[in-house]
Write a protein that holds these residues in place. Structure first.
Motif, short mmCIF file in Angstrom:
data_model
loop_
_atom_site.label_atom_id
_atom_site.label_comp_id
_atom_site.label_asym_id
_atom_site.label_seq_id
_atom_site.Cartn_x
_atom_site.Cartn_y
_atom_site.Cartn_z
N ILE A 71 -8.60 -0.03 9.10
CA ILE A 71 -8.94 -1.25 8.36
C ILE A 71 -8.83 -2.49 9.25
CG2 ILE A 71 -8.36 -0.28 6.11
CD1 ILE A 71 -5.74 -1.80 6.17
N TYR A 72 -8.12 -2.38 10.38
CA TYR A 72 -8.05 -3.51 11.32
C TYR A 72 -9.30 -3.62 12.18
CZ TYR A 72 -3.40 -4.49 9.76
OH TYR A 72 -2.34 -4.85 8.96
N ASP A 73 -10.19 -2.63 12.07
CA ASP A 73 -11.51 -2.73 12.72
C ASP A 73 -12.53 -3.42 11.82
OD1 ASP A 73 -10.62 -1.38 14.99
OD2 ASP A 73 -11.06 0.58 14.11
N VAL A 74 -12.17 -3.64 10.56
CA VAL A 74 -13.09 -4.25 9.59
C VAL A 74 -12.89 -5.76 9.59
CG1 VAL A 74 -13.82 -4.33 7.18
CG2 VAL A 74 -12.97 -2.18 8.16
N ASP A 75 -13.98 -6.49 9.65
CA ASP A 75 -13.94 -7.95 9.54
C ASP A 75 -14.04 -8.32 8.06
OD1 ASP A 75 -14.17 -10.68 9.73
OD2 ASP A 75 -16.17 -10.67 10.63
N PHE A 76 -12.92 -8.78 7.49
CA PHE A 76 -12.89 -9.14 6.08
C PHE A 76 -13.18 -10.63 5.84
CE2 PHE A 76 -10.41 -5.22 6.09
CZ PHE A 76 -10.87 -4.58 4.94
N THR A 77 -13.47 -11.38 6.88
CA THR A 77 -13.68 -12.81 6.71
C THR A 77 -14.85 -13.16 5.78
OG1 THR A 77 -15.00 -12.94 8.75
CG2 THR A 77 -12.63 -13.38 8.92
N PRO A 78 -15.88 -12.29 5.61
CA PRO A 78 -16.92 -12.63 4.64
C PRO A 78 -16.41 -12.78 3.21
CG PRO A 78 -17.73 -10.94 6.14
CD PRO A 78 -16.26 -11.11 6.42
N LEU A 79 -15.19 -12.31 2.95
CA LEU A 79 -14.63 -12.42 1.60
C LEU A 79 -13.86 -13.71 1.37
CD1 LEU A 79 -13.30 -8.77 1.10
CD2 LEU A 79 -15.52 -9.72 0.46
N ARG A 80 -13.74 -14.54 2.38
CA ARG A 80 -13.02 -15.80 2.21
C ARG A 80 -13.71 -16.65 1.14
NH1 ARG A 80 -12.23 -17.45 8.58
NH2 ARG A 80 -10.54 -15.99 9.06
N GLY A 81 -12.89 -17.28 0.29
CA GLY A 81 -13.41 -18.13 -0.75
C GLY A 81 -13.78 -17.40 -2.03
N ARG A 82 -13.72 -16.09 -2.04
CA ARG A 82 -14.02 -15.31 -3.23
C ARG A 82 -12.74 -14.99 -4.00
NH1 ARG A 82 -18.95 -12.30 -3.56
NH2 ARG A 82 -20.27 -12.51 -1.72
N GLN A 83 -12.92 -14.56 -5.25
CA GLN A 83 -11.83 -13.95 -5.99
C GLN A 83 -11.76 -12.48 -5.58
OE1 GLN A 83 -13.62 -15.34 -9.81
NE2 GLN A 83 -11.49 -15.79 -10.35
N VAL A 84 -10.66 -12.09 -4.93
CA VAL A 84 -10.52 -10.74 -4.41
C VAL A 84 -9.31 -10.07 -5.06
CG1 VAL A 84 -10.13 -9.33 -2.35
CG2 VAL A 84 -11.57 -11.38 -2.21
N TYR A 85 -9.50 -8.84 -5.54
CA TYR A 85 -8.45 -8.08 -6.19
C TYR A 85 -8.29 -6.75 -5.45
CZ TYR A 85 -9.55 -11.54 -9.72
OH TYR A 85 -9.78 -12.73 -10.37
N ARG A 91 -3.70 -6.59 5.54
CA ARG A 91 -4.89 -6.79 6.38
C ARG A 91 -5.67 -8.03 5.94
NH1 ARG A 91 -7.64 -8.33 9.39
NH2 ARG A 91 -9.52 -7.46 10.36
N LEU A 92 -5.81 -8.23 4.64
CA LEU A 92 -6.52 -9.41 4.15
C LEU A 92 -5.79 -10.68 4.52
CD1 LEU A 92 -7.56 -8.18 0.59
CD2 LEU A 92 -9.03 -8.42 2.59
#
Length: 413
Positions: A341-355, A367-368
């Motif tokens: 999961i540290y190979d995944v770029d999660f930055t596209p989720l910034r500003g969203r409601q994430v659960y 990781r998030l």
């Protein structure tokens, strides 16, 4: 096909179908694995015998093989009945069951686990082998991708009677396929490039510019594709420059690439792309992927993401400003190592409601936090449904988490 089976193979096929039916009746699964296992115990050559006389395509890769197989099946059905492992049982037991359940089908479109491609080449004597992509997956038990590409390269050497349909945008796929004298290249894009920065021919650095790649050391370069996806993704361009409209029900550029691959495969079986392309519209869900579920005023869309490349593609599909539920497990089928999961770029989720839910939701939460994505940790999918606002919701889950969510919705609905 079935009429030419030896008596022992006919008996094995009958037992296979009975075991599969019992499995379905008792709610233990669709029966593909247990049915094939029983049949192969009775007749070890059952897969080979069932494949004899059919026109077979094997479709393999790290990501997209289930969807591409489903697209290809829809396209080739224009020419006649097709046997296929539509539920994704992609090892020899599943292939045996798929063939036994469709004894009169002239065609067989089979999704194949990457590690079993060589075995299926020997057993099924395919007309076509489609190679989609290779990327890191299940690090604790899967082969390193360059080694797997080398294994494919070895099994394809000297195989002259098989037509290879291969992704021109993936250097590892090109390296593996280039030993064959009969290759059709398809270009559809490759968003995930972290596993193909080194030239597989000489080990030097690859220069990459979008889909184009080239090694300045040895001269290896991306082959010119005969099939490609148009810039806007609404058309597939064939070898003669003709364009075929796509009206897909499945989202994302990756599925447009899968559609191009399917049209290329179908054409080798004699199905004209003008006839095949409209048939792809019928594919609305693939083994639950992309399915939409209504629950308590929420419209949840289910997306499967098993590895870094898959998560990247799914982030490209999710609708803007829509809440996202992320689910992560680490059971045997998923692989126990979650460090990927540290190979995944999660930055596209910034500003969203994430659960965040799943067995390893705490790992995912950490990781998030590293990527500065705000989130809420919840117990399970029911808690998520109760918490997210009414309206559309994107649910992105890895394999067993995805199955858990599907079972919960099936149980209630």
């Amino acid at each position: 096909m079935s009429s030419h089976l030896p008596r022992r193979a006919k008996f094995a096929s009958a037992l296979l179908r009975t075991a599969a039916a019992l499995s379905r009746a008792t709610g233990r699964g669709d029966g593909s694995v247990i049915g094939g296992r029983v049949g192969l115990i009775v007749e070890p050559r059952l897969l080979e015998l069932l494949a004899e006389g059919r026109q077979v395509a094997l479709i393999s890769g790290t990501n997209g093989k289930t969807t591409t197989t489903r697209f290809t099946t829809a396209a080739v059905e224009a020419a006649g009945p097709v046997a296929t492992n539509s539920f994704g049982a992609n090892m020899p037991t599943g292939h045996t069951t798929a063939l036994a359940k469709a004894p009169q089908a002239q065609f067989a479109m089979l999704e194949v686990d990457e590690h079993y491609l060589g075995q299926l080449l020997e057993a099924a004597h395919p007309k076509v082998v489609a190679l989609l992509n290779l990327s890191r997956d299940q690090l604790d038990r899967a082969m390193e991708v360059t080694s797997l590409a080398g294994k494919w390269r070895d099994v394809l050497k000297g195989v002259e009677d098989v037509h290879i349909v291969a992704n021109a945008d993936d250097p590892l796929i090109v390296w593996a396929a280039s030993v064959s004298p009969n290759v059709t290249w398809v270009g559809g894009g490759q968003r995930w490039q972290d596993d193909s920065t080194i030239c597989p021919w000489c080990g030097k650095h690859l220069d990459r510019f979008g889909e184009y790649w080239r090694c300045t050391a040895c001269g290896a370069t991306r082959p010119s594709p005969q099939w490609s996806v148009s810039d806007f993704g609404d058309q597939v361009i064939g070898p003669d420059g003709s364009r075929y409209e796509l009206d897909l029900q499945l989202p994302g550029r990756v599925n447009q690439a899968n559609a191009a691959m399917a049209l290329a495969i179908a054409s080798i079986f004699g199905v004209h792309p003008a006839q095949a392309a409209p048939r792809l519209t019928s594919v609305k869900s693939v083994a639950g992927r992309y399915a939409k579920v209504q629950r308590d005023g929420r419209q949840l869309r289910l997306l499967l993401a098993k590895n870094p490349a898959g998560w990247l593609e799914n982030f490209d599909m999710i609708e803007p400003n829509t809440p996202v539920v992320l689910a992560l497990n680490a059971r045997e089928v998923d692989g126990f190592d979650t460090s990927w999961i540290y190979d995944v770029d999660f930055t596209p989720l910034r500003g969203r409601q994430v659960y965040v839910i799943g067995d390893r939701r705490t790992d995912l939460a950490v990781r998030l936090q590293v990527d500065d994505v705000r989130f809420t940790v919840l117990e399970d999918i029911n808690a998520a449904v109760s918490t997210v606002p009414a309206g559309p919701v994107e649910v992105v889950a890895n394999y067993t988490a995805f199955q858990d969510i599907r079972k919960e919705f099936d149980r209630v609905n």
